[in-house]
Motif scaffolding. Structure first.
Motif, PDB file in Angstrom:
ATOM      1  N   VAL A   1       0.699  -1.307  -0.041  1.00 21.48           N
ATOM      2  CA  VAL A   1       0.125   0.101   0.283  1.00 21.48           C
ATOM      3  C   VAL A   1       0.882   1.340  -0.084  1.00 21.48           C
ATOM      4  N   ASP A   2       1.902   1.268   0.906  1.00 19.87           N
ATOM      5  CA  ASP A   2       2.628   2.404   0.688  1.00 19.87           C
ATOM      6  C   ASP A   2       3.532   2.673  -0.296  1.00 19.87           C
ATOM      7  N   ALA A   3       4.030   1.458  -1.033  1.00 21.99           N
ATOM      8  CA  ALA A   3       4.589   1.461  -2.406  1.00 21.99           C
ATOM      9  C   ALA A   3       3.644   2.332  -3.441  1.00 21.99           C
ATOM     10  N   LEU A   4       2.303   1.838  -3.392  1.00 23.64           N
ATOM     11  CA  LEU A   4       1.350   2.030  -4.256  1.00 23.64           C
ATOM     12  C   LEU A   4       1.072   3.807  -4.295  1.00 23.64           C
ATOM     13  N   PHE A   5       1.022   4.211  -2.864  1.00 22.00           N
ATOM     14  CA  PHE A   5       0.797   5.532  -2.881  1.00 22.00           C
ATOM     15  C   PHE A   5       1.784   6.420  -3.298  1.00 22.00           C
ATOM     16  N   ALA A   6       3.215   5.814  -3.001  1.00 23.22           N
ATOM     17  CA  ALA A   6       4.411   6.661  -3.277  1.00 23.22           C
ATOM     18  C   ALA A   6       4.511   6.775  -4.664  1.00 23.22           C
ATOM     19  N   LEU A   7       3.829   5.844  -5.420  1.00 27.75           N
ATOM     20  CA  LEU A   7       4.023   5.885  -6.861  1.00 27.75           C
ATOM     21  C   LEU A   7       2.821   6.966  -7.301  1.00 27.75           C
TER      22      LEU A   7
ATOM     23  N   ARG B   1      -0.213  12.173  -1.667  1.00 25.99           N
ATOM     24  CA  ARG B   1       0.958  12.936  -0.959  1.00 25.99           C
ATOM     25  C   ARG B   1       0.160  13.142   0.559  1.00 25.99           C
ATOM     26  N   ALA B   2      -0.956  13.504   0.446  1.00 32.67           N
ATOM     27  CA  ALA B   2      -1.444  13.756   2.008  1.00 32.67           C
ATOM     28  C   ALA B   2      -1.594  12.450   2.875  1.00 32.67           C
TER      29      ALA B   2
ATOM     30  N   ALA C   1       1.912  11.955   3.826  1.00 33.35           N
ATOM     31  CA  ALA C   1       2.347  12.936   5.128  1.00 33.35           C
ATOM     32  C   ALA C   1       1.940  12.786   6.369  1.00 33.35           C
ATOM     33  N   ARG C   2       0.612  11.890   6.469  1.00 32.04           N
ATOM     34  CA  ARG C   2       0.106  11.596   7.736  1.00 32.04           C
ATOM     35  C   ARG C   2       0.684  10.139   8.370  1.00 32.04           C
ATOM     36  N   GLY C   3       1.999   9.851   7.600  1.00 33.84           N
ATOM     37  CA  GLY C   3       2.608   8.528   8.005  1.00 33.84           C
ATOM     38  C   GLY C   3       2.228   7.286   7.291  1.00 33.84           C
ATOM     39  N   GLY C   4       1.569   7.395   6.161  1.00 28.45           N
ATOM     40  CA  GLY C   4       1.137   6.288   5.334  1.00 28.45           C
ATOM     41  C   GLY C   4       0.499   5.091   6.210  1.00 28.45           C
ATOM     42  N   THR C   5       0.847   3.832   6.014  1.00 30.06           N
ATOM     43  CA  THR C   5       0.354   2.684   6.723  1.00 30.06           C
ATOM     44  C   THR C   5       0.971   2.706   8.334  1.00 30.06           C
ATOM     45  N   ALA C   6       1.635   3.544   8.466  1.00 28.91           N
ATOM     46  CA  ALA C   6       2.148   3.651   9.952  1.00 28.91           C
ATOM     47  C   ALA C   6       1.266   4.208  10.875  1.00 28.91           C
ATOM     48  N   ALA C   7       0.521   4.918  10.160  1.00 32.33           N
ATOM     49  CA  ALA C   7      -0.610   5.997  11.048  1.00 32.33           C
ATOM     50  C   ALA C   7      -1.766   4.971  11.469  1.00 32.33           C
TER      51      ALA C   7
ATOM     52  N   LEU D   1      -9.280   3.719   2.432  1.00 31.65           N
ATOM     53  CA  LEU D   1     -10.657   3.235   2.103  1.00 31.65           C
ATOM     54  C   LEU D   1     -11.245   4.427   1.523  1.00 31.65           C
ATOM     55  N   ALA D   2     -11.305   5.738   2.250  1.00 28.81           N
ATOM     56  CA  ALA D   2     -11.912   6.897   1.783  1.00 28.81           C
ATOM     57  C   ALA D   2     -11.373   7.310   0.638  1.00 28.81           C
ATOM     58  N   CYS D   3     -10.074   7.165   0.364  1.00 26.31           N
ATOM     59  CA  CYS D   3      -9.434   7.775  -0.935  1.00 26.31           C
ATOM     60  C   CYS D   3      -9.906   6.859  -1.962  1.00 26.31           C
ATOM     61  N   HIS D   4     -10.101   5.522  -1.936  1.00 25.45           N
ATOM     62  CA  HIS D   4     -10.748   4.548  -2.766  1.00 25.45           C
ATOM     63  C   HIS D   4     -12.041   5.023  -3.165  1.00 25.45           C
TER      64      HIS D   4
END
Length: 297
Positions: free
Chosen positions: A213-219, A245-246, A249-255, A263-266
């Protein structure tokens, strides 16, 4: 992880192969298909097809992707073998065109994996070439081999315009980069963005699902995705990068609330019919490299 033992040489140099190592090619082809499956089953995945729902797509679902994957098994074997045998670029291109035709037949004319055919196919060829030369299977070596062996032809290929695809139309209208431009530069988004993001999460103990998930959001945050431009124009592309990017910035899946935010983004992408398919293709490439190289740079 037993299936990776033969693929991962560590720091030990593998004796060069005198001909095609067919068991290696078959094993690599299996890993390529598994990487596409890993991308398919990942969830939440903004706007993209998964086993849970069809994302922003009305013309395809998980079953469509599965049919496509099965149709590509032979291709990954063939292009790995071609790379191992030092085939010229026109041979790799011919294999890719044939694979795309098989994909279209399997899906009834739906483009599920065109970008993946290009990206993962070239990586399989480069990995095969590394194996043949006895080069340790490290990410940097694979990228360098890709550029040394076929870089000039990839640069010329990026300027070709065989047919007016949605990706080409987006490139012409918005000056957006696509799979061909990524390939011409050795897939920098895969090697310098997606793979490091995945490895950071794994190193922090996040596990494969979170790492992907983090890799996908980074891409999504980094790349110019012609799939997004085609569906949402400039505004859609800006939305995808801003949301990704948001999330980061919130920490990705570490949050703690990462899953709810993903899911909200989806759901927001589905409402806007946005689908970062280019990022999904490159995520499949990231998964393949991680399977082959592990944590080695």
């Amino acid at each position: 992880m037993a299936e990776l033992i033969a693929l991962r040489p560590g720091t030990r140099r593998i004796p060069p192969q005198t001909g095609a190592d067919l068991p290696f090619c078959r094993q690599l082809a299996r890993l390529a298909v598994r990487s596409l499956y890993a991308e398919l089953v990942l969830y939440p995945k903004p706007g993209l097809v998964s086993l849970v729902d069809n994302g922003s797509h009305e013309d395809m679902n998980a079953a469509t992707f599965m049919r496509s994957m099965f149709a590509l098994r032979r291709y990954f074997f063939e292009i790995a073998r071609a790379g191992m045998e030092d085939a010229p670029f026109h041979v790799l291109k011919r294999l890719g065109i044939a694979a795309e035709a098989r994909m279209m037949r399997a899906t009834g004319g739906i483009n599920t994996h065109r970008g993946a055919i290009f990206c993962l196919g070239l990586l399989c060829a480069a990995i095969g070439r590394c194996r043949a030369k006895g080069t340790p299977l490290r990410a940097a070596a694979i990228q360098a081999t890709l550029l040394i062996q076929w870089g000039r032809e990839l640069g010329a290929h990026s300027g070709e315009a065989d047919t007016l695809s949605h990706g080409l139309e987006a490139r012409l209208r918005y000056a957006a980069s696509g799979a061909r431009e990524e390939g011409a530069r050795g897939f920098p988004s895969v090697f310098a963005v997606g793979l490091p993001a995945l490895r950071r999460t794994l190193a922090a103990g996040g596990g494969l699902r979170r790492a992907r998930v983090d890799a996908l959001f980074a891409l999504m945050a980094h790349m110019s995705d012609t799939n997004v431009y085609h569906r949402g124009g400039l505004e859609g592309a800006q939305t995808v990068q801003r949301e990704a990017r948001a999330f980061i910035a919130r920490g990705g899946t570490a949050a703690p609330d990462w899953e709810a935010r993903a899911l909200a983004c989806h759901h927001s992408f589905v409402a806007a019919r946005l689908s970062p398919g280019g990022a999904a293709d490159l995520l499949g490439a990231v998964c393949l490299l991680q399977s082959v190289c592990g944590g080695m740079d």
